[in-house]
Design a protein around this motif. Structure first.
Motif, PDB file in Angstrom:
ATOM      1  N   TYR A 177      57.390  29.771  -4.782  1.00  0.00           N
ATOM      2  CA  TYR A 177      58.184  30.481  -5.786  1.00  0.00           C
ATOM      3  C   TYR A 177      58.575  31.878  -5.297  1.00  0.00           C
ATOM      4  O   TYR A 177      59.657  32.370  -5.622  1.00  0.00           O
ATOM      5  CB  TYR A 177      57.385  30.580  -7.086  1.00  0.00           C
ATOM      6  CG  TYR A 177      58.067  31.397  -8.151  1.00  0.00           C
ATOM      7  CD1 TYR A 177      59.277  30.997  -8.704  1.00  0.00           C
ATOM      8  CD2 TYR A 177      57.504  32.583  -8.614  1.00  0.00           C
ATOM      9  CE1 TYR A 177      59.908  31.750  -9.680  1.00  0.00           C
ATOM     10  CE2 TYR A 177      58.120  33.346  -9.579  1.00  0.00           C
ATOM     11  CZ  TYR A 177      59.319  32.928 -10.118  1.00  0.00           C
ATOM     12  OH  TYR A 177      59.945  33.675 -11.072  1.00  0.00           O
ATOM     13  N   LEU A 178      57.719  32.525  -4.514  1.00  0.00           N
ATOM     14  CA  LEU A 178      58.017  33.871  -4.037  1.00  0.00           C
ATOM     15  C   LEU A 178      59.115  33.883  -2.984  1.00  0.00           C
ATOM     16  O   LEU A 178      59.643  34.948  -2.661  1.00  0.00           O
ATOM     17  CB  LEU A 178      56.759  34.528  -3.474  1.00  0.00           C
ATOM     18  CG  LEU A 178      55.838  35.204  -4.510  1.00  0.00           C
ATOM     19  CD1 LEU A 178      55.068  34.160  -5.317  1.00  0.00           C
ATOM     20  CD2 LEU A 178      54.878  36.168  -3.857  1.00  0.00           C
ATOM     21  N   GLU A 232      65.339  32.118  -7.264  1.00  0.00           N
ATOM     22  CA  GLU A 232      65.048  32.551  -8.632  1.00  0.00           C
ATOM     23  C   GLU A 232      64.167  33.799  -8.629  1.00  0.00           C
ATOM     24  O   GLU A 232      64.408  34.749  -9.385  1.00  0.00           O
ATOM     25  CB  GLU A 232      64.357  31.419  -9.385  1.00  0.00           C
ATOM     26  CG  GLU A 232      64.003  31.758 -10.821  1.00  0.00           C
ATOM     27  CD  GLU A 232      63.269  30.626 -11.499  1.00  0.00           C
ATOM     28  OE1 GLU A 232      62.892  30.788 -12.669  1.00  0.00           O
ATOM     29  OE2 GLU A 232      63.059  29.584 -10.835  1.00  0.00           O
ATOM     30  N   TYR A 233      63.169  33.815  -7.770  1.00  0.00           N
ATOM     31  CA  TYR A 233      62.288  34.983  -7.689  1.00  0.00           C
ATOM     32  C   TYR A 233      63.036  36.203  -7.158  1.00  0.00           C
ATOM     33  O   TYR A 233      62.867  37.314  -7.659  1.00  0.00           O
ATOM     34  CB  TYR A 233      61.090  34.658  -6.792  1.00  0.00           C
ATOM     35  CG  TYR A 233      60.166  35.825  -6.575  1.00  0.00           C
ATOM     36  CD1 TYR A 233      59.166  36.132  -7.490  1.00  0.00           C
ATOM     37  CD2 TYR A 233      60.289  36.640  -5.449  1.00  0.00           C
ATOM     38  CE1 TYR A 233      58.317  37.206  -7.293  1.00  0.00           C
ATOM     39  CE2 TYR A 233      59.447  37.722  -5.247  1.00  0.00           C
ATOM     40  CZ  TYR A 233      58.454  37.991  -6.174  1.00  0.00           C
ATOM     41  OH  TYR A 233      57.623  39.064  -5.978  1.00  0.00           O
ATOM     42  N   ILE A 234      63.863  35.997  -6.150  1.00  0.00           N
ATOM     43  CA  ILE A 234      64.608  37.122  -5.570  1.00  0.00           C
ATOM     44  C   ILE A 234      65.592  37.690  -6.585  1.00  0.00           C
ATOM     45  O   ILE A 234      65.818  38.911  -6.653  1.00  0.00           O
ATOM     46  CB  ILE A 234      65.332  36.664  -4.294  1.00  0.00           C
ATOM     47  CG1 ILE A 234      64.297  36.238  -3.231  1.00  0.00           C
ATOM     48  CG2 ILE A 234      66.224  37.756  -3.745  1.00  0.00           C
ATOM     49  CD1 ILE A 234      64.903  35.642  -1.989  1.00  0.00           C
ATOM     50  N   ALA A 235      66.182  36.831  -7.415  1.00  0.00           N
ATOM     51  CA  ALA A 235      67.117  37.327  -8.427  1.00  0.00           C
ATOM     52  C   ALA A 235      66.401  38.127  -9.512  1.00  0.00           C
ATOM     53  O   ALA A 235      66.974  39.068 -10.076  1.00  0.00           O
ATOM     54  CB  ALA A 235      67.863  36.152  -9.052  1.00  0.00           C
ATOM     55  N   LEU A 236      65.134  37.774  -9.804  1.00  0.00           N
ATOM     56  CA  LEU A 236      64.403  38.474 -10.855  1.00  0.00           C
ATOM     57  C   LEU A 236      63.761  39.767 -10.355  1.00  0.00           C
ATOM     58  O   LEU A 236      63.855  40.812 -11.002  1.00  0.00           O
ATOM     59  CB  LEU A 236      63.320  37.555 -11.435  1.00  0.00           C
ATOM     60  CG  LEU A 236      63.791  36.374 -12.279  1.00  0.00           C
ATOM     61  CD1 LEU A 236      62.617  35.502 -12.671  1.00  0.00           C
ATOM     62  CD2 LEU A 236      64.517  36.868 -13.521  1.00  0.00           C
ATOM     63  N   PRO A 295      57.324  44.339  -6.097  1.00  0.00           N
ATOM     64  CA  PRO A 295      56.227  43.535  -6.666  1.00  0.00           C
ATOM     65  C   PRO A 295      56.543  43.108  -8.094  1.00  0.00           C
ATOM     66  O   PRO A 295      57.423  43.678  -8.761  1.00  0.00           O
ATOM     67  CB  PRO A 295      55.024  44.494  -6.607  1.00  0.00           C
ATOM     68  CG  PRO A 295      55.379  45.523  -5.601  1.00  0.00           C
ATOM     69  CD  PRO A 295      56.868  45.670  -5.666  1.00  0.00           C
ATOM     70  N   VAL A 296      55.822  42.127  -8.557  1.00  0.00           N
ATOM     71  CA  VAL A 296      56.089  41.598  -9.899  1.00  0.00           C
ATOM     72  C   VAL A 296      55.725  42.602 -10.987  1.00  0.00           C
ATOM     73  O   VAL A 296      56.194  42.490 -12.125  1.00  0.00           O
ATOM     74  CB  VAL A 296      55.307  40.282 -10.102  1.00  0.00           C
ATOM     75  CG1 VAL A 296      55.809  39.211  -9.172  1.00  0.00           C
ATOM     76  CG2 VAL A 296      53.811  40.504  -9.910  1.00  0.00           C
ATOM     77  N   TRP A 297      54.886  43.586 -10.672  1.00  0.00           N
ATOM     78  CA  TRP A 297      54.441  44.542 -11.679  1.00  0.00           C
ATOM     79  C   TRP A 297      55.176  45.878 -11.594  1.00  0.00           C
ATOM     80  O   TRP A 297      54.879  46.805 -12.368  1.00  0.00           O
ATOM     81  CB  TRP A 297      52.949  44.816 -11.513  1.00  0.00           C
ATOM     82  CG  TRP A 297      52.538  45.226 -10.125  1.00  0.00           C
ATOM     83  CD1 TRP A 297      52.122  44.409  -9.117  1.00  0.00           C
ATOM     84  CD2 TRP A 297      52.528  46.566  -9.590  1.00  0.00           C
ATOM     85  NE1 TRP A 297      51.851  45.130  -7.992  1.00  0.00           N
ATOM     86  CE2 TRP A 297      52.080  46.469  -8.254  1.00  0.00           C
ATOM     87  CE3 TRP A 297      52.853  47.809 -10.097  1.00  0.00           C
ATOM     88  CZ2 TRP A 297      51.967  47.585  -7.425  1.00  0.00           C
ATOM     89  CZ3 TRP A 297      52.727  48.913  -9.274  1.00  0.00           C
ATOM     90  CH2 TRP A 297      52.281  48.800  -7.965  1.00  0.00           C
ATOM     91  N   SER A 298      56.142  46.020 -10.695  1.00  0.00           N
ATOM     92  CA  SER A 298      56.765  47.324 -10.471  1.00  0.00           C
ATOM     93  C   SER A 298      57.564  47.804 -11.684  1.00  0.00           C
ATOM     94  O   SER A 298      57.547  48.987 -12.019  1.00  0.00           O
ATOM     95  CB  SER A 298      57.657  47.261  -9.229  1.00  0.00           C
ATOM     96  OG  SER A 298      58.695  46.314  -9.422  1.00  0.00           O
TER      97      SER A 298
END
Length: 233
Positions: free
Chosen positions: A66-67, A71-75, A80-83
């Motif tokens: 997923y990373l 889809e991940y790059i667009a989000l 990082p996911v918490w930034s």
């Protein structure tokens, strides 16, 4: 008047013991000549599209894919996911601790943590790229949950996954540096050198050089002589 009487009779019939009958039977019983268009509504079962279902199944077995997905790059892009996470709270001072968990049973809070808000972000010790986002690149220490906003339940799983990944060699384990420059590791001192030969002694000399310099206490000597006077000659 006849229509009003029929409607009144219809409502009385609804309040009677035959309320358990379907709506079509009520209508036919009160209005025999009217074809009812009412139908009982059934809730449509939510169906997940096949593409989304396959994606969830694929990410469940291989969460590290997923990373690298579009889809991940667009989000998140390269962050990082918490930034970009900000927790909602009252006042200007944020809470000292994060919430215990974001999901309780089938209920989810209004502002879930960075991991709970995305179902594709799965904590696994093999998901190295995700774990590296929660580790300081300079010190190797896991970020505190107050910085990342992760709930306490997910933070506990993160610590366990990072420890397992380090045990398996997937993440580097930084050993603290200790300076031993002041220590003497040569074999020239007596602790590690060869044992010297025993000194030659003559008859009557003590084995230890310092033995003859020790003078015993006269009181203690008198007690010993009194105790063993039967054996002394």
């Amino acid at each position: 008047i006849q229509i009003g009487l029929k409607i009144n009779t219809y409502y009385k019939y609804l309040s009677s013991a035959s309320r358990s009958l379907p709506v079509r039977l009520w209508t036919r019983a009160v209005f025999p000549g009217v074809q009812s268009s009412l139908a009982l509504c059934t809730a449509a079962s939510p169906e997940i599209p096949s593409d989304a279902g396959e994606a969830l199944a694929r990410y469940k077995d291989r969460p590290w894919d997923y990373l690298e997905s579009e889809e991940y790059i667009a989000l998140y892009g390269t962050s990082p996911v918490w930034s970009d996470y900000r927790r909602n709270h009252k006042g200007g001072i944020p809470p000292q601790k994060t919430r215990k968990t974001c999901i309780r049973g089938d209920k989810i809070c209004g502002n879930p943590c960075p991991i709970c808000r995305d179902s594709n972000v799965i904590i696994n010790y093999q998901n190295v790229k995700l774990l590296q986002q929660f580790i300081s690149p300079n010190t190797g220490i896991v970020y505190d949950s107050t910085r990342t906003g992760v709930c306490q339940k997910q933070q506990k799983q993160l610590n366990q996954a990072i420890g397992t990944a380090r045990d398996h060699g997937l993440l580097p384990f930084q050993v603290p540096h200790v300076d031993f420059s002041g220590e003497d590791y040569s074999n020239c001192h007596d602790a590690v050198g060869s044992t010297p030969p025993p000194p030659t002694i003559t008859s009557g000399d003590p084995w230890y050089r310092w033995y003859h310099t020790i003078q015993p206490d006269e009181t203690e000597v008198a007690k010993v002589k009194k105790t063993y006077k039967a054996y002394l000659k």
